[in-house]
Design a protein around this motif. Structure first.
Motif, short mmCIF file in Angstrom:
data_model
loop_
_atom_site.label_atom_id
_atom_site.label_comp_id
_atom_site.label_asym_id
_atom_site.label_seq_id
_atom_site.Cartn_x
_atom_site.Cartn_y
_atom_site.Cartn_z
N LEU A 232 0.82 -1.22 0.00
CA LEU A 232 0.00 0.00 0.00
C LEU A 232 0.85 1.27 0.00
O LEU A 232 0.47 2.28 -0.57
CB LEU A 232 -0.91 -0.01 1.23
N ASP A 233 2.03 1.20 0.64
CA ASP A 233 2.84 2.41 0.84
C ASP A 233 3.56 2.89 -0.42
O ASP A 233 4.09 4.00 -0.43
CB ASP A 233 3.90 2.14 1.94
N ILE A 234 3.62 2.07 -1.46
CA ILE A 234 4.44 2.44 -2.62
C ILE A 234 3.68 3.20 -3.71
O ILE A 234 4.31 3.71 -4.64
CB ILE A 234 5.11 1.20 -3.26
N ALA A 235 2.36 3.26 -3.60
CA ALA A 235 1.57 3.87 -4.68
C ALA A 235 2.01 5.31 -4.94
O ALA A 235 2.22 5.71 -6.09
CB ALA A 235 0.08 3.81 -4.35
N SER A 236 2.17 6.10 -3.88
CA SER A 236 2.56 7.50 -4.06
C SER A 236 4.01 7.61 -4.52
O SER A 236 4.38 8.56 -5.22
CB SER A 236 2.37 8.27 -2.75
N VAL A 237 4.83 6.66 -4.13
CA VAL A 237 6.26 6.69 -4.49
C VAL A 237 6.44 6.58 -6.00
O VAL A 237 7.28 7.26 -6.59
CB VAL A 237 7.03 5.56 -3.77
#
Length: 553
Positions: A232-237
């Protein structure tokens, strides 16, 4: 009031993890610890990471930090004393509810050039003991010593009573086997020998570092496992859009693989915890990911790069995998840009990633010198059995008891994982009743490492030896044929092992009802003499207390 102020020697030292780990270690020793971050360094409308995680993990109350904009303004106007007075006021508000306060200092960075000076003033204002938090490299003691020494002079150097110790986080150069994740505080994980050896090396450059004057209170290994983000944490990255979010909130990225060559040469990369990165036009990669998911392999996810998202018809073809939670993300970045951004992704814990925060907290606390901790904390209060202390004592007693526990639901995934954890930690000697090859398949699909001494027994190989004893136990009520039929149920088989004292206990209920679990015990073991009723209790771990409820249902 005892106050410990944690001062970081730079960015990326794991300050949040250090604060939470120290609070957990205190809690497990019956000392109620609070948290305070007087000065915020977050942007407006952003929640402070440590404060948020502390509130969740410990259900603790704290106060709102002084906004970063206000800190900057007051410092620029020369209102340092007013700033410190406000910090002291916050500290007093928190102190009313706790025995010890852990205070998080400012991170020294390019933006907050005054951080080191303000940290020193804060230590004095709060009359706090200072713990320096730094990274370390066992292979480079000189650089480690210089990094610590550069911050010592702000607090009066090593001769000052203010400096209480150094906590090394994310320590590199240690053997890989030191980076285990404990279920609770485990004193055996503390690297006493490694600390002693490293101290000798550090003292070549600073004779006090690692000595009783300035002790190393803990050396926490760098852990790849605990530094991994959720999908979930990589979408913005990667500036991505979800095609299907699925289980992205729960899946962890242990590794990432860029698929560039023919799929037949890349199949070895489709393993549990792997993030697959590929161009959107590679429908073969999407199909391979779907097949792996359908075969029970929990990939971290699939990132499709460049151009348009996949054709809806292809996605329809992969519906079975999608329903099983496979996260699929699309980004306009090219494949190499995507891989590079993920490689540069930081390892700070997001405020909503409480699962990882709990693991990191336990991991850090297990490497802290409790003897040092108790020497620093003179609360004068009777230690209480906190929920953390309760878990700790329960696990330690289980380890000491060395009991054999049979698990009839031997191929159920959660049971396999629990058995692997208990066996590796020595909490119990576990016996799984299941086909060994099935257990191995479950473990492989879930990324579970089975300990070598985990006992797996094929029920078909032992069932017949319990027919005669079972008929004897239920004399006049069962025939051999009936006993053989009932022993097809692994709960009945496990209960017979318990009745014959071949094991010390049985745990069931993941897929069996309470009735199915208890009935064989009533029939084969029965109640103790002079007793006819069976009761149960639940240990309920509330934020600050442990309650015992009888017959909850």
């Amino acid at each position: 009031m005892n106050t410990l102020l944690l001062i970081p020697t730079g960015e990326g030292v794991g300050l949040t993890s250090a604060c939470l780990g120290l609070i957990y270690a205190l809690d497990c020793n019956g000392i109620k610890a609070g948290f305070l971050k007087p000065f915020s360094q977050e942007l407006p409308n952003q929640v402070d990471r440590t404060t948020s995680l502390f509130s969740h993990l410990f259900q603790g109350t704290t106060v709102t930090s002084i906004a970063h904009e206000k800190v900057l303004q007051r410092w620029a106007l020369g209102e340092r004393d007013e700033l410190l007075e406000e910090a002291v006021s916050l500290h007093r508000n928190v102190a009313a509810n706790y025995d010890v306060i852990i205070v998080e200092g400012l991170l020294p960075n390019a933006q907050d050039h005054f951080a080191t000076e303000l940290n020193a003033a804060l230590a004095q204002a709060l009359d706090a003991k200072v713990v320096l938090v730094s990274t370390a490299d066992v292979q480079n003691p000189r650089r480690t010593a210089e990094k610590v020494e550069a911050h010592l002079h702000q607090f009066g150097g090593t001769s000052s009573n203010r400096t209480a110790g150094v906590l090394f986080m994310r320590t590199r150069g240690l053997p890989e086997e030191t980076a285990h994740i404990p279920l609770t505080i485990d004193p055996s994980l503390r690297l006493d020998n490694e600390i002693a050896g490293f101290s000798k090396e550090l003292q070549r450059y600073n004779r006090h570092l690692g000595s009783p004057t300035l002790p190393i209170i803990g050396m926490v290994p760098f852990s790849n496992t605990l530094s991994v983000p959720r999908t979930l944490d990589i979408a913005s990255v990667v500036e991505g859009d979800w095609i299907h979010q699925g289980d992205a909130k729960h899946r962890r990225i242990l590794h990432s693989s860029l698929i560039a060559s023919s799929i037949e040469y890349e199949l070895n990369k489709f393993i549990a915890g792997e993030l697959i990165i590929s161009a959107s036009e590679r429908t073969d990669v999407l199909l391979a990911s779907s097949l792996a998911t359908s075969n029970g392999i929990p990939l971290a996810g699939l990132v499709l790069t460049e151009r348009k998202a996949p054709n809806p018809q292809i996605l329809d073809f992969c519906q079975h995998a999608i329903k099983q939670g496979l996260p699929i993300l699309h980004t306009q970045l090219n494949t190499l840009e995507t891989a590079q951004r993920l490689a540069d992704f930081g390892n700070e814990i997001p405020t909503d990633d409480t699962e990882r925060a709990e693991q990191v907290t336990r991991f850090v606390s297990s490497h802290i010198d409790v003897t040092w901790l108790q020497a620093q904390i003179n609360t004068g209060v009777q230690p209480r059995l906190s929920p953390s202390a309760f878990r700790h004592e329960l696990v330690q007693k289980s380890i000491a008891a060395k009991k054999r526990i049979v698990l009839p639901e031997g191929d159920e995934p959660r049971t396999v994982q629990a058995a692997a954890i208990c066996q590796s930690r020595g909490i119990a000697h576990c016996i799984l009743l299941a086909k060994p090859e099935t257990v191995v398949e479950v473990a492989k699909a879930r990324g579970i490492e089975l300990p070598d001494d985990l006992e797996i027994i094929d029920p078909d190989l032992i069932r017949n030896q319990y027919i005669a004893p079972m008929v004897e136990l239920r004399k006049g009520k069962l025939s051999d044929l009936q006993a053989k039929e009932q022993l097809q149920d692994t709960v009945v088989l496990g209960t017979m092992m318990l009745a014959l004292d071949q094991v010390d206990g049985l745990v069931s209920g993941a897929i069996h009802t309470t009735a199915n679990t208890v009935r064989p015990a009533f029939q084969l073991i029965k109640t103790a003499p002079n007793y006819s009723l069976v009761s149960s209790v639940f240990f309920m771990l509330l934020p600050d207390e442990v309650y015992v409820y009888g017959d909850c249902a």
